[in-house]
Design an enzyme around this catalytic site. Structure first.
Site, PDB file in Angstrom:
ATOM      1  N   CYS A 215      20.515 -18.084   2.619  1.00  0.00           N
ATOM      2  CA  CYS A 215      21.015 -19.249   2.063  1.00  0.00           C
ATOM      3  C   CYS A 215      19.740 -19.261   1.204  1.00  0.00           C
ATOM      4  O   CYS A 215      20.300 -18.876  -0.242  1.00  0.00           O
ATOM      5  CB  CYS A 215      20.580 -20.095   2.862  1.00  0.00           C
ATOM      6  SG  CYS A 215      21.669 -21.094   2.760  1.00  0.00           S
TER       7      CYS A 215
ATOM      8  N   HIS B 123      24.372 -18.812   7.536  1.00  0.00           N
ATOM      9  CA  HIS B 123      23.503 -18.276   7.848  1.00  0.00           C
ATOM     10  C   HIS B 123      24.427 -16.948   9.616  1.00  0.00           C
ATOM     11  O   HIS B 123      24.158 -18.349  10.325  1.00  0.00           O
ATOM     12  CB  HIS B 123      23.142 -19.762   8.682  1.00  0.00           C
ATOM     13  CG  HIS B 123      22.588 -20.959   8.250  1.00  0.00           C
ATOM     14  ND1 HIS B 123      20.820 -20.973   7.931  1.00  0.00           N
ATOM     15  CD2 HIS B 123      22.594 -21.338   6.586  1.00  0.00           C
ATOM     16  CE1 HIS B 123      20.746 -21.476   7.149  1.00  0.00           C
ATOM     17  NE2 HIS B 123      21.500 -21.962   6.626  1.00  0.00           N
TER      18      HIS B 123
ATOM     19  N   GLU C 248      22.469 -16.646  11.837  1.00  0.00           N
ATOM     20  CA  GLU C 248      21.711 -17.294  13.170  1.00  0.00           C
ATOM     21  C   GLU C 248      21.896 -17.962  13.883  1.00  0.00           C
ATOM     22  O   GLU C 248      21.987 -18.799  14.727  1.00  0.00           O
ATOM     23  CB  GLU C 248      19.719 -17.499  12.547  1.00  0.00           C
ATOM     24  CG  GLU C 248      19.895 -18.700  12.449  1.00  0.00           C
ATOM     25  CD  GLU C 248      20.092 -19.473  10.827  1.00  0.00           C
ATOM     26  OE1 GLU C 248      19.853 -19.971  10.612  1.00  0.00           O
ATOM     27  OE2 GLU C 248      20.604 -17.805  10.186  1.00  0.00           O
TER      28      GLU C 248
END
Length: 369
Positions: free
Chosen positions: A257, A343, A345
């Site tokens: 990001c 993202h 995660e």
């Protein structure tokens, strides 16, 4: 059960547009850039995501608060959004794992919220007119006074916010006897990034956003990581210089990001403020290397200049956003460096992209051999 008071409240946009609703019972006013998230679950993770610092969140899902809150489902140590706009706010929660209701959670941290807003009309308006500054007012302050205060709210372009959410002191995460050591630059890091690294046999030292390359290198890490975070990447000269030095030494580097944008800037590729940004948990991305599609979790208002990337001799686009063709990932051809705009995660969101952490570990293993 929806929870609101009879106290009327407003959302005032910078262009003068007003949306009406009700206060959930916390009096005051709050300023920030208004944006929307299309996720149907994961509101607590969204509210505590440091990347949302300084932003007023509009949730497109109609029900907020219906499954309560749980202290384990946070991405940082506090709520990071500036305020919340929602359709239906509920204090009744029916999930066995919830520890309390969302209203008490908000009240404890004095988070201003307006409910009973026509969020479909609001999101449609933002889509047409772009993200802009706004104020939520639940205390009856006159509109003219709010307009004057709103005019003083800084624009997101050129705004450095990593310093507002980064750790003040270095700290460690994971098992100190782990096989691999990672130096992570905290620009607003999410907890689940650290969890993903730790479960892959990594011991992470997390450094403040303004740390030098020498400070990171002194940890003698096997790999370096640049985290997500809020605000415009352009003012982060220190982080850009850190990225330049890691790249120059060809150490394994992974950025997510804001970290992805920092790597682009370190290579002389510009970034820009998007009209709306991407915020949700169902964004389609294509991996151009494997040819596979991924459903991803995204949260960003800035992006990397695709034309400049295409013309860069040492950068290659690896992932593309299928909705609008924006850059979703890249890698360096001659260096051990790659990054993604989204993202992997998740939290909340799908796990389609978690392989990127494995790819980072593979790069580290190759560099050690």
């Amino acid at each position: 059960m929806q929870h609101t008071t009879s106290q009327s409240a407003i959302l005032l946009l910078a262009d003068g547009t007003i949306f009406h609703g009700k206060s959930i019972g916390i009096s005051g006013k709050t300023f920030g850039e208004v944006c929307f998230n299309t996720g149907t679950t994961g509101y607590q993770e969204i509210f505590t995501d440091p990347s949302y610092y300084g932003q007023i969140m509009v949730t497109t899902n109609a029900h907020i608060g219906n499954y309560g809150v749980n202290e384990e489902e946070v991405e940082s140590n506090s709520i990071k959004i500036a305020g919340l706009v929602c359709k239906k706010f509920s204090t009744f929660h029916s999930r066995p794992y919830s520890e309390s209701n969302l209203f008490d959670y908000f009240k404890k941290q004095n988070l201003i919220c307006i409910s009973d807003v026509d969020t479909r009309a609001l999101v449609s308006y933002i889509r047409d007119h772009g993200a802009q500054n706004a104020v939520i007012c639940t205390d009856g302050t006159p509109v003219d006074e709010l307009k004057a205060l709103l005019a003083q709210t800084p624009d997101m372009v050129g705004l450095e916010l990593a310093s507002k959410v980064s750790t003040n002191q270095p700290y460690f995460y994971g098992n100190e006897n782990a096989t691999y050591k990672i130096a992570a630059l905290d620009l607003g890091i999410k907890e689940n990034i650290l969890r993903n690294l730790a479960k892959r046999d990594c011991y992470v030292k997390v450094f403040p956003y303004n740390s030098s390359f020498e400070e990171l290198k002194a940890f003698n890490p096997d790999g370096y990581f640049l985290s997500n975070g809020p605000g415009d990447p352009d003012p982060l000269d220190g982080a850009i210089n850190v990225a330049k030095e890691i790249i120059a030494n060809n150490y394994p580097l992974f950025g997510i990001c804001l970290g992805h944008q920092i790597i682009a800037l370190a290579n002389g590729v510009s970034t820009y403020k998007m009209f709306n940004g991407h915020r949700g948990i169902n964004h389609p991305v294509k991996n151009l290397i494997s040819g596979k599609g991924e459903i991803t979790s995204q949260n960003h208002g800035f992006a990397v200049n695709k034309e400049a990337l295409d013309n860069h001799p040492d950068l290659e686009i690896t992932h593309i956003h299928l909705n609008d063709g924006t850059v979703a990932g890249m890698r360096m051809k001659s260096k051990n460096c790659f990054s993604v705009q989204y993202h992997p995660e998740a939290s909340p969101g799908p796990h389609d992209s978690s392989y990127l952490f494995d790819q980072f570990l593979d790069n580290i293993k190759s560099a050690k051999n």
